[in-house]
Write a protein that holds these residues in place. Structure first.
Motif, PDB file in Angstrom:
ATOM      1  N   ALA A 269      -9.412  14.164  -0.434  1.00 15.98           N
ATOM      2  CA  ALA A 269      -9.278  13.452  -1.705  1.00 15.98           C
ATOM      3  C   ALA A 269      -9.964  12.103  -1.601  1.00 15.98           C
ATOM      4  O   ALA A 269     -10.106  11.547  -0.509  1.00 15.98           O
ATOM      5  N   ASN A 270     -10.389  11.567  -2.734  1.00 17.22           N
ATOM      6  CA  ASN A 270     -10.972  10.224  -2.805  1.00 17.22           C
ATOM      7  C   ASN A 270     -10.076   9.358  -3.668  1.00 17.22           C
ATOM      8  O   ASN A 270      -9.617   9.785  -4.732  1.00 17.22           O
ATOM      9  N   SER A 271      -9.829   8.127  -3.211  1.00 15.66           N
ATOM     10  CA  SER A 271      -8.861   7.286  -3.929  1.00 15.66           C
ATOM     11  C   SER A 271      -8.940   5.838  -3.485  1.00 15.66           C
ATOM     12  O   SER A 271      -9.283   5.540  -2.340  1.00 15.66           O
ATOM     13  N   SER A 272      -8.573   4.939  -4.422  1.00 12.61           N
ATOM     14  CA  SER A 272      -8.461   3.520  -4.100  1.00 12.61           C
ATOM     15  C   SER A 272      -7.064   3.160  -3.618  1.00 12.61           C
ATOM     16  O   SER A 272      -6.794   2.017  -3.299  1.00 12.61           O
ATOM     17  N   GLY A 273      -6.153   4.142  -3.589  1.00 13.60           N
ATOM     18  CA  GLY A 273      -4.846   3.825  -3.036  1.00 13.60           C
ATOM     19  C   GLY A 273      -3.670   4.684  -3.454  1.00 13.60           C
ATOM     20  O   GLY A 273      -3.094   5.402  -2.652  1.00 13.60           O
ATOM     21  N   ASN A 274      -3.276   4.640  -4.726  1.00 20.19           N
ATOM     22  CA  ASN A 274      -2.079   5.359  -5.145  1.00 20.19           C
ATOM     23  C   ASN A 274      -2.249   6.874  -5.071  1.00 20.19           C
ATOM     24  O   ASN A 274      -1.329   7.593  -4.684  1.00 20.19           O
TER      25      ASN A 274
ATOM     26  N   SER B 121       3.166   2.219 -14.228  1.00 16.76           N
ATOM     27  CA  SER B 121       2.572   3.297 -13.446  1.00 16.76           C
ATOM     28  C   SER B 121       2.744   3.167 -11.939  1.00 16.76           C
ATOM     29  O   SER B 121       2.697   4.169 -11.225  1.00 16.76           O
ATOM     30  N   GLY B 122       2.919   1.947 -11.421  1.00 16.27           N
ATOM     31  CA  GLY B 122       3.039   1.821  -9.975  1.00 16.27           C
ATOM     32  C   GLY B 122       3.568   0.477  -9.515  1.00 16.27           C
ATOM     33  O   GLY B 122       3.622  -0.491 -10.289  1.00 16.27           O
ATOM     34  N   GLY B 123       3.934   0.435  -8.245  1.00 19.65           N
ATOM     35  CA  GLY B 123       4.481  -0.795  -7.677  1.00 19.65           C
ATOM     36  C   GLY B 123       3.955  -1.091  -6.292  1.00 19.65           C
ATOM     37  O   GLY B 123       4.654  -1.708  -5.474  1.00 19.65           O
TER      38      GLY B 123
ATOM     39  N   ALA C 245       4.321   5.343  -7.218  1.00 25.19           N
ATOM     40  CA  ALA C 245       3.447   5.458  -8.383  1.00 25.19           C
ATOM     41  C   ALA C 245       3.511   6.862  -8.987  1.00 25.19           C
ATOM     42  O   ALA C 245       3.896   7.826  -8.328  1.00 25.19           O
ATOM     43  N   PHE C 246       3.088   6.951 -10.235  1.00 29.14           N
ATOM     44  CA  PHE C 246       3.067   8.216 -10.976  1.00 29.14           C
ATOM     45  C   PHE C 246       2.156   9.257 -10.345  1.00 29.14           C
ATOM     46  O   PHE C 246       2.280  10.456 -10.619  1.00 29.14           O
ATOM     47  N   LYS C 247       1.220   8.839  -9.516  1.00 28.97           N
ATOM     48  CA  LYS C 247       0.211   9.740  -8.967  1.00 28.97           C
ATOM     49  C   LYS C 247       0.800  10.934  -8.226  1.00 28.97           C
ATOM     50  O   LYS C 247       0.164  11.991  -8.116  1.00 28.97           O
ATOM     51  N   LEU C 248       2.014  10.795  -7.720  1.00 29.83           N
ATOM     52  CA  LEU C 248       2.634  11.902  -7.000  1.00 29.83           C
ATOM     53  C   LEU C 248       2.815  13.112  -7.903  1.00 29.83           C
ATOM     54  O   LEU C 248       2.780  14.256  -7.441  1.00 29.83           O
ATOM     55  N   ARG C 249       2.988  12.879  -9.191  1.00 23.31           N
ATOM     56  CA  ARG C 249       3.184  13.988 -10.134  1.00 23.31           C
ATOM     57  C   ARG C 249       1.970  14.904 -10.173  1.00 23.31           C
ATOM     58  O   ARG C 249       2.088  16.132 -10.089  1.00 23.31           O
ATOM     59  N   GLY C 250       0.788  14.324 -10.305  1.00 26.06           N
ATOM     60  CA  GLY C 250      -0.422  15.135 -10.378  1.00 26.06           C
ATOM     61  C   GLY C 250      -0.745  15.829  -9.072  1.00 26.06           C
ATOM     62  O   GLY C 250      -1.090  17.021  -9.050  1.00 26.06           O
TER      63      GLY C 250
ATOM     64  N   ALA D 115      -4.277   8.319  -3.029  1.00 26.11           N
ATOM     65  CA  ALA D 115      -4.339   8.593  -1.595  1.00 26.11           C
ATOM     66  C   ALA D 115      -2.940   8.810  -1.022  1.00 26.11           C
ATOM     67  O   ALA D 115      -2.689   9.778  -0.292  1.00 26.11           O
ATOM     68  N   GLN D 116      -2.035   7.915  -1.367  1.00 27.93           N
ATOM     69  CA  GLN D 116      -0.663   8.050  -0.892  1.00 27.93           C
ATOM     70  C   GLN D 116      -0.018   9.321  -1.411  1.00 27.93           C
ATOM     71  O   GLN D 116       0.696  10.025  -0.692  1.00 27.93           O
ATOM     72  N   ALA D 117      -0.272   9.616  -2.687  1.00 24.79           N
ATOM     73  CA  ALA D 117       0.336  10.792  -3.312  1.00 24.79           C
ATOM     74  C   ALA D 117      -0.140  12.079  -2.649  1.00 24.79           C
ATOM     75  O   ALA D 117       0.669  12.968  -2.344  1.00 24.79           O
ATOM     76  N   VAL D 118      -1.450  12.188  -2.417  1.00 25.91           N
ATOM     77  CA  VAL D 118      -1.991  13.393  -1.785  1.00 25.91           C
ATOM     78  C   VAL D 118      -1.506  13.500  -0.342  1.00 25.91           C
ATOM     79  O   VAL D 118      -1.172  14.595   0.136  1.00 25.91           O
ATOM     80  N   ALA D 119      -1.465  12.383   0.358  1.00 22.53           N
ATOM     81  CA  ALA D 119      -0.967  12.388   1.734  1.00 22.53           C
ATOM     82  C   ALA D 119       0.469  12.901   1.793  1.00 22.53           C
ATOM     83  O   ALA D 119       0.817  13.749   2.624  1.00 22.53           O
ATOM     84  N   TYR D 120       1.304  12.393   0.894  1.00 26.40           N
ATOM     85  CA  TYR D 120       2.717  12.794   0.861  1.00 26.40           C
ATOM     86  C   TYR D 120       2.856  14.255   0.450  1.00 26.40           C
ATOM     87  O   TYR D 120       3.611  15.023   1.074  1.00 26.40           O
TER      88      TYR D 120
END
Length: 335
Positions: free
Chosen positions: A74-79, A303-305, A49-54, A81-86
């Motif tokens: 971080a708080n997130s419903s999913g994408n 935006s995501g998959g 997902a695009f979230k990794l960019r931010g 969360a993955q982006a911040v974790a990575y």
């Protein structure tokens, strides 16, 4: 306010860490609609997902200012969360994610897989309150999902990249959850071509942004949203993103039935694993195209998959591929 220069700088900072995702088309869809539709495939981004960019841009800025923390929350419903974790793993900073219990299982598993600790709560509001409290700890930084200039600038790089890959775009469309992607897209698009139209889409079942735009002030959802477009089920837009959203050209609320229809069709036509959250944007595109009097070139940010088995089963419970896409599917008026 986020500027185009901020987005350009973000693009340079995150370049070593993210993929330059492709732009794809469907000749069948172009013929059916009578216009050229381009899809920026952020579903092929690392973490899906695009979230990794931010998230990556946020940490690049901290590193640039020698301010990396000892802990990230971080708080997130999913994408996100993955982006911040990575991103946290990239910069060797431990991450804890706060989420509601209804987080998509596939997104939860990936978040843990990238090395983050995941804490879940009964509601999104409880998770948001918990992360705010956790952020007060020593050397802890809270990376919000959308409501921060670093995040908005990072998300805007998806549009900047896409508009460099395809010339003469008349309109660009994205989904809207908290508004980070749509807001960043608006800044990038208007800087590249002041005449380019920017259009947003939101689930009718989670229409806080539409309500806010109509009222001229931020109106949060009255309760948890029940929608297949889980990436857009945010309780409300933020003060940073709302100021940008006020300038968009059209904004559409999309029914669950239409979200299912376009998820099926885009997966079929593009042969990509596409989330309902971004598939719904095609309904906004069709609504907008139905008003046009000449052939247009449109960019859609996929935006995501990341989609769970349960959501996929709901999407494909009934076959919608017997109704071929056309402009006759336009139905909802812009807000």
């Amino acid at each position: 306010m986020v500027s185009f220069a901020d987005i350009q700088q973000a693009q340079d900072l995150i370049a070593p860490y993210i993929k330059r995702t492709p732009v794809v088309q469907s000749s069948l869809l172009n013929a059916a609609l009578g216009h050229e539709i381009f899809f920026k495939a952020e579903c092929m981004q690392t973490t899906g997902a695009f979230k990794l960019r931010g998230a990556t841009h946020f940490l690049c800025q901290l590193k640039k200012h020698d301010a990396l923390p000892e802990h990230i929350v971080a708080n997130s419903s999913g994408n996100h969360a993955q982006a911040v974790a990575y991103a946290g793993a990239l910069f060797n900073v431990p991450v804890t994610i706060y989420s509601a219990n209804n987080i998509s299982p596939v997104k939860a598993a990936a978040t843990r897989g990238y090395g983050a600790t995941l804490l879940t709560f009964d509601t999104r509001l409880e998770a948001d309150a918990a992360v705010e409290q956790a952020s007060k700890a020593h050397s802890t930084v809270w990376i919000p999902p959308f409501n921060h200039p670093y995040i908005i600038a990072g998300q805007g790089t998806a549009a900047l990249e896409a508009l460099k890959q395809s010339d003469d775009i008349d309109m660009i469309a994205t989904p809207c959850g908290g508004g980070g992607l749509l807001g960043g897209t608006l800044v990038a698009a208007r800087a590249i071509n002041k005449h380019m139209q920017v259009v947003g889409a939101e689930p009718l079942a989670a229409n806080d942004a539409a309500q806010s735009l109509r009222a001229g002030r931020i109106i949060p959802l009255s309760g948890p949203a029940i929608t297949l477009a889980d990436g857009a089920a945010t309780p409300s837009v933020g003060e940073h993103t709302f100021e940008l959203l006020k300038s968009i050209d059209d904004f559409y609320e999309v029914s669950e039935d239409d979200i299912i229809y376009w998820t099926q069709w885009l997966q079929h036509l593009l042969k990509l694993h596409i989330e309902p959250t971004c598939a719904m944007t095609m309904q906004a595109v069709v609504n907008w195209l139905a008003k046009q009097t000449s052939k247009k070139r449109v960019m859609v940010v996929i935006s995501g998959g990341n989609i769970s088995q349960a959501s996929m089963q709901k999407v494909w419970q009934h076959d919608r591929l017997s109704t071929f896409p056309s402009l006759s599917l336009a139905k909802e008026l812009p807000q």
